[in-house]
Design a protein around this motif. Structure first.
Motif, mmCIF file in Angstrom:
data_model
loop_
_atom_site.group_PDB
_atom_site.id
_atom_site.type_symbol
_atom_site.label_atom_id
_atom_site.label_comp_id
_atom_site.label_asym_id
_atom_site.label_seq_id
_atom_site.Cartn_x
_atom_site.Cartn_y
_atom_site.Cartn_z
ATOM 1 N N THR A 257 -24.739 -27.316 19.273
ATOM 2 C CA THR A 257 -25.144 -27.490 20.679
ATOM 3 C C THR A 257 -26.401 -28.336 20.816
ATOM 4 N N VAL A 258 -27.042 -28.676 19.714
ATOM 5 C CA VAL A 258 -28.241 -29.529 19.763
ATOM 6 C C VAL A 258 -27.941 -30.785 18.952
ATOM 7 N N HIS A 260 -28.332 -34.529 17.332
ATOM 8 C CA HIS A 260 -29.343 -35.476 16.856
ATOM 9 C C HIS A 260 -29.511 -36.525 17.959
ATOM 10 N N PRO A 261 -30.703 -37.052 18.172
ATOM 11 C CA PRO A 261 -30.897 -38.010 19.253
ATOM 12 C C PRO A 261 -29.963 -39.213 19.212
ATOM 13 N N ARG A 262 -29.418 -39.503 18.015
ATOM 14 C CA ARG A 262 -28.573 -40.701 17.913
ATOM 15 C C ARG A 262 -27.105 -40.402 17.638
ATOM 16 N N TRP A 263 -26.711 -39.120 17.500
ATOM 17 C CA TRP A 263 -25.305 -38.796 17.318
ATOM 18 C C TRP A 263 -25.064 -37.318 17.607
ATOM 19 N N SER A 264 -23.789 -37.002 17.844
ATOM 20 C CA SER A 264 -23.397 -35.625 18.142
ATOM 21 C C SER A 264 -23.378 -34.785 16.865
ATOM 22 N N GLN A 265 -23.715 -33.519 17.025
ATOM 23 C CA GLN A 265 -23.586 -32.568 15.912
ATOM 24 C C GLN A 265 -22.459 -31.576 16.176
ATOM 25 N N ALA A 266 -21.619 -31.857 17.169
ATOM 26 C CA ALA A 266 -20.572 -30.905 17.553
ATOM 27 C C ALA A 266 -19.434 -30.839 16.548
ATOM 28 N N SER A 267 -19.248 -31.901 15.780
ATOM 29 C CA SER A 267 -18.151 -31.915 14.822
ATOM 30 C C SER A 267 -18.607 -32.591 13.543
ATOM 31 N N GLU A 268 -17.734 -32.555 12.530
ATOM 32 C CA GLU A 268 -18.117 -33.093 11.230
ATOM 33 C C GLU A 268 -16.911 -33.686 10.517
ATOM 34 N N ARG A 269 -17.204 -34.634 9.649
ATOM 35 C CA ARG A 269 -16.185 -35.251 8.785
ATOM 36 C C ARG A 269 -16.230 -34.545 7.432
ATOM 37 N N VAL A 270 -15.087 -34.036 7.027
ATOM 38 C CA VAL A 270 -15.024 -33.299 5.769
ATOM 39 C C VAL A 270 -14.766 -34.281 4.629
ATOM 40 N N ILE A 271 -15.682 -34.317 3.682
ATOM 41 C CA ILE A 271 -15.511 -35.188 2.520
ATOM 42 C C ILE A 271 -14.287 -34.733 1.726
ATOM 43 N N GLY A 272 -13.424 -35.681 1.404
ATOM 44 C CA GLY A 272 -12.193 -35.356 0.700
ATOM 45 C C GLY A 272 -11.035 -35.092 1.641
ATOM 46 N N GLY A 273 -11.281 -35.210 2.953
ATOM 47 C CA GLY A 273 -10.243 -34.921 3.922
ATOM 48 C C GLY A 273 -9.233 -36.035 4.091
ATOM 49 N N GLN A 280 -13.566 -31.807 12.192
ATOM 50 C CA GLN A 280 -13.477 -30.388 12.542
ATOM 51 C C GLN A 280 -14.755 -29.943 13.241
ATOM 52 N N ASP A 281 -14.605 -28.936 14.076
ATOM 53 C CA ASP A 281 -15.751 -28.433 14.825
ATOM 54 C C ASP A 281 -16.807 -27.874 13.876
ATOM 55 N N THR A 282 -18.050 -28.178 14.183
ATOM 56 C CA THR A 282 -19.156 -27.589 13.423
ATOM 57 C C THR A 282 -19.435 -26.182 13.934
ATOM 58 N N LEU A 283 -19.657 -25.269 13.014
ATOM 59 C CA LEU A 283 -19.930 -23.873 13.360
ATOM 60 C C LEU A 283 -21.434 -23.637 13.466
ATOM 61 N N TYR A 296 -33.777 -15.849 14.245
ATOM 62 C CA TYR A 296 -34.252 -16.762 15.302
ATOM 63 C C TYR A 296 -34.129 -16.143 16.692
ATOM 64 N N GLU A 297 -34.005 -14.832 16.733
ATOM 65 C CA GLU A 297 -33.873 -14.132 18.007
ATOM 66 C C GLU A 297 -35.097 -14.401 18.890
ATOM 67 N N GLY A 298 -34.834 -14.793 20.127
ATOM 68 C CA GLY A 298 -35.911 -15.063 21.070
ATOM 69 C C GLY A 298 -36.473 -16.469 21.011
ATOM 70 N N MET A 299 -36.031 -17.272 20.045
ATOM 71 C CA MET A 299 -36.519 -18.651 19.925
ATOM 72 C C MET A 299 -35.631 -19.597 20.720
ATOM 73 N N ASP A 300 -36.221 -20.594 21.351
ATOM 74 C CA ASP A 300 -35.465 -21.659 22.016
ATOM 75 C C ASP A 300 -35.107 -22.693 20.950
ATOM 76 N N LEU A 301 -33.863 -22.663 20.502
ATOM 77 C CA LEU A 301 -33.467 -23.515 19.382
ATOM 78 C C LEU A 301 -33.308 -24.977 19.768
ATOM 79 N N SER A 302 -33.365 -25.281 21.080
ATOM 80 C CA SER A 302 -33.394 -26.681 21.485
ATOM 81 C C SER A 302 -34.795 -27.260 21.351
ATOM 82 N N VAL A 303 -35.792 -26.388 21.275
ATOM 83 C CA VAL A 303 -37.185 -26.800 21.068
ATOM 84 C C VAL A 303 -37.542 -26.659 19.586
ATOM 85 N N LYS A 304 -37.227 -25.493 19.024
ATOM 86 C CA LYS A 304 -37.434 -25.251 17.589
ATOM 87 C C LYS A 304 -36.177 -25.691 16.841
ATOM 88 N N PHE A 305 -35.896 -27.001 16.896
ATOM 89 C CA PHE A 305 -34.665 -27.503 16.267
ATOM 90 C C PHE A 305 -34.933 -27.858 14.818
#
Length: 305
Positions: A257-258, A260-273, A280-283, A296-305
């Protein structure tokens, strides 16, 4: 000593049966020769066990690497890291510990059982592998040297051998490469110090002779070829955070959900695929959310990325 962690992926998830059988023969031979320590087999099932996970071979794991001290191309480490001198390896342990000193690697690892751990590996560049590591929990090493009250962070430093590391001379980053964890992250039973892959000594390009592995964080947090471990009460600098703090935070947890400023982290390329494999979706936390989200309970992970 930290509580033990149970693996959730099996060898069958990462290795075709023929290779798995061959690996067992290799392991049996190495054990018979007294080359490796006692190991415990991985256990089965997990969130990716139901997916059509493509296996990562020893060749894939050892020929597609980031290790900028040997070059910035993915193939540079495998081509250049043979020059790394790992003889007489020692690790300086200092800062807020009861027994500071320069330890021979063999002394630091003495009396610790080498375990097999099959972990997902997610690079910040949005590619992934599954890697069968051999190693020990970092918490067990820290227990040997004694963590003093008041310590809050663990800092790590990579070896620098300018004569053997062509990338160091190009100054892509400030070297030595440094990394850090909060103490509770370092003491978590998932966090390990790896000394092998597939039951064999860890290759130079993968961080010989000993490296950190933190499976719920982007791969660059898992610093290679460690020569210093420092306990401190101050958040230590980390190489990529210093180089570009807007793109690489101290925590660097895998988080779809956060972006990288220059690309999405929502999915990933599996090496050997394969060339036509779909991403596939990133977990969250690279699939280890149940194990580590409480850190990380209580932390804003969009700030503490």
């Amino acid at each position: 000593m930290a509580h033990r962690w149970k693996n959730d992926l099996s060898w069958d998830d990462v290795t075709p049966k023929s290779q798995w059988l061959n690996r067992r023969q290799i392991m049996a031979g190495l054990a018979g020769a007294g080359v490796i320590g006692a190991t415990r087999p991985a256990l089965a099932m997990g969130p990716w066990a139901d997916q059509d996970l493509e296996p990562n071979t020893f060749e894939e794991i050892t020929t597609y690497n980031n290790y900028y001290e040997f070059g910035t191309s993915k193939t540079d480490p495998a081509q250049n890291a043979h020059t790394l001198d790992t003889s007489n390896w020692s690790i300086t342990v200092d800062g807020m510990v009861d027994a500071p000193g320069e330890y021979a690697l063999a002394d630091l690892m003495a009396d610790l059982d080498i375990e097999e751990r099959i972990y997902r590996f997610r690079c910040v560049e949005a590619w992934s592998m599954v890697v069968p590591w051999n190693g020990v929990e970092l918490a067990d090493i820290l227990a040997k040297v004694g963590v003093q009250a008041g310590a809050k962070y663990v800092a790590f430093e990579t070896v620098v051998q300018p004569e053997n590391m062509p990338g160091v001379r190009r100054r892509v980053l400030d070297f030595p490469y440094v990394e850090g964890l909060r103490l509770d992250e370092a003491m978590h039973p998932l966090t390990m110090m790896a000394t092998g892959i597939y039951g064999e000594p860890i290759p130079n390009q993968n961080g010989a002779p000993i490296r950190l592995v933190v499976p719920w964080k982007y791969g660059f947090k898992s610093i290679k070829s460690i020569v210093r471990i420092t306990l401190t009460d101050q958040e230590p600098p980390t190489s990529w955070n210093v180089a570009n703090p807007n793109e690489y935070g101290f925590y660097s947890n895998v988080n779809p959900t956060v972006d990288h400023p220059r690309w999405s982290q929502a999915s990933e390329r599996v090496i050997g695929g394969g060339l036509f494999a779909t991403r596939q979706d990133t977990l969250m936390f690279n699939g280890y959310e149940e194990d580590v989200a409480s850190l990380y309970e209580g932390m804003d992970l969009s700030v503490k990325f």
